[in-house]
Design an enzyme around this catalytic site. Structure first.
Site, PDB file in Angstrom:
ATOM      1  CG  ASN A 147      -0.327  -0.126   2.518  1.00 59.83           C
ATOM      2  OD1 ASN A 147       0.784  -0.644   2.648  1.00 59.83           O
ATOM      3  ND2 ASN A 147      -1.007   0.339   3.547  1.00 59.83           N
ATOM      4  CD  GLU A 245       2.816  -0.185  12.369  1.00 59.26           C
ATOM      5  OE1 GLU A 245       1.603   0.061  12.263  1.00 59.26           O
ATOM      6  OE2 GLU A 245       3.464   0.019  13.410  1.00 59.26           O
ATOM      7  CB  CYS A 279      -2.119   0.260   8.856  1.00 60.19           C
ATOM      8  SG  CYS A 279      -0.767   1.460   9.040  1.00 60.19           S
TER       9      CYS A 279
END
Length: 478
Positions: A147, A245, A279
């Site tokens: 992303n 993460e 995210c």
């Protein structure tokens, strides 16, 4: 200078065959890349092990100069990097330009690390030198997502290299150019010696091999919570360091004193930027009852003005989702939430891999759009009676990445921040924020508490060593 040309076949000695790199907006083939196997990972790690000691032994200023040259080359080549981020990853141009700027910042921040103090002179008896010093880990494995492929790889690759490690990078197969080979060729042009950075695109097999390899001292993983759990389990069995993460189901809280025009702008940006495939996306819009109707109206009006299309050939606000599976999942969550009683105010499927910015009202805490990380351009609005209920609902999730609060009173927002269980809180902002200097990271299902950012790179990518030296060896009783 051209780093990777359209139509290139890009590989690094991989043995798993080849895969097309496609443009999600059109389906066109942009390049071909080799696919790595576990055998390729083992060979790459061996090369990285061999190359690392000489790199760590260089003068710190010499390592820093490679990072500075990489930053300058990226500045000069930003148009090529932007074109790959747009075409390979479906980014709109402002998103691509922001990602490049952030990556340049990561390189400059990393370039400052080698010349910082890296130890302490410790108390000791006369005749003894006692030192605590930071030393490189060795080989660092980096597994990065599609992303924000450039910056989310570079925020681990750059500091790891700067601090004397070698790196094996496994980019996602959807973005192997912008998340992998552009980075490798950038560092090659900057003068990084051979063997220190190797790129191995692939699916689960090379990721598993990298995570379990005993000569890989650390894994820096950015991706889904589901895969992150597997990475953590595998790394844990090998007793190696791991930085996770992961995902988020982030809340944007709109209090009853907020400026609703500003809040609607923040909500639209936080929910729809890069098609919601971040995210940090605002996945739950928690709004106090007295202002909820007006907030939904303003958010819906903004969503309906946003143009969806091919970001390479059109001036658009949203590009395509990354693939058909992601689009199907987003639409399934929306349809299930509407079937459960929510109202579709605007949005839904458009064409091919495009999905219009979507606003759902009447969402309750048990509906799929509230409980799941959607990873699409969807803004579910949940109405609450008061501030206490807003905090309780914001905390009612296994994730713990970021929360944002919209209010007319910074003091009220700061007091509320003390009650929120996330690694990041923004008062009078939206949820999508990051830079090279902050302690970025989440808790719970959003991560294991590790932190990216210049102030924390020494903690992540080096280890402490206690070193003593005596003028003469003493005699012992034995």
């Amino acid at each position: 200078m051209t780093f990777v040309s359209l139509g290139d076949t890009v590989f690094s000695g991989t043995s798993g065959g080849f895969a097309d790199v496609t443009e999600p907006a059109t389906g066109a083939t942009l390049a071909r890349t080799g696919i790595a196997t576990s055998a390729d990972v083992h060979a790459a790690v061996n090369l990285a092990v061999a190359a690392q000691p000489a790199w760590a032994g260089l003068a710190p200023a010499d390592r820093a100069s490679v990072l500075r040259r990489a930053a300058a080359l990226l500045e000069d080549g930003r148009e090529e990097f932007a074109s790959w981020l747009i075409r390979e990853g479906g980014a709109v141009r402002p998103k691509a330009e922001f990602e490049i700027k952030s990556t340049v910042d990561e390189l400059w921040a990393a370039a400052a690390l080698p010349t910082e103090p890296h130890g302490h002179l410790l108390p000791a008896e006369p005749g003894v030198h006692s030192i605590g010093r930071r030393v490189p880990l060795g080989v660092v494995g980096v597994i990065s997502p599609w992303n924000f492929p450039l910056v989310l790889a570079m925020r681990a690759v750059a500091p790891a290299l700067a601090l004397g490690n070698s790196v094996v990078l496994k980019p996602d197969v959807h973005t192997p150019i912008s998340g992998g080979f552009l980075i490798a060729r950038l560092f090659e042009a900057a003068g990084l010696p051979p063997g220190l950075l190797q790129v191995l695109p692939g699916e689960a097999e090379p990721g598993e091999a990298l995570t379990s390899h005993l000569d890989v001292a650390m894994i820096a993983f950015t991706g889904s919570t589901e895969v992150g759990r597997r990475v953590g389990e595998t790394a844990g069995r090998a007793l190696k360091r791991v930085s996770l993460e992961l995902g988020g189901n982030n809340a944007l809280i709109v209090l009853d004193d907020a400026d609703l025009e500003t809040a609607g702008s923040a909500g639209a940006w936080g929910a729809f930027l890069h098609q919601g495939q971040i995210c940090m996306t605002a996945g739950r819009h928690i709004v106090l009852e007295s202002v909820a109707d007006e907030y939904v109206d303003r958010l819906t009006a903004r969503a309906e003005k946003l143009v969806v299309g091919d970001p390479w050939t059109e001036d658009v606000a949203l590009g395509p989702l990354i693939n058909a599976a992601q689009l199907s999942r987003v639409d399934e969550i929306v349809r299930e939430t509407v079937a459960a009683g929510a109202q579709l105010r605007t949005g839904g499927p458009d064409r091919a891999l495009f999905y219009r910015p979507t606003v759902l009202s009447g969402v309750t805490p048990d509906m799929p759009a509230c409980t799941e990380e959607i990873f699409g351009p969807v803004a579910p609005v949940i109405v609450v009676a008061d501030e206490d209920e807003a905090v309780e609902l914001a905390n009612r999730t296994e994730y713990g990445l970021v929360t944002a609060v919209q209010t007319d009173s910074a003091e009220r927002g700061l007091a509320l921040a003390d009650r929120l269980r996330t690694g990041i809180v923004h008062v009078n902002d939206q949820t999508v924020n990051d830079n090279a200097y902050v302690p970025f990271g989440g808790t719970g299902a959003s991560g294991n508490g590790s932190r990216h950012g210049a102030l924390h790179s020494w903690d992540e990518f080096t280890r402490w060593q206690w070193l003593t030296a005596r003028h003469a060896s003493p005699s012992f009783l034995f």
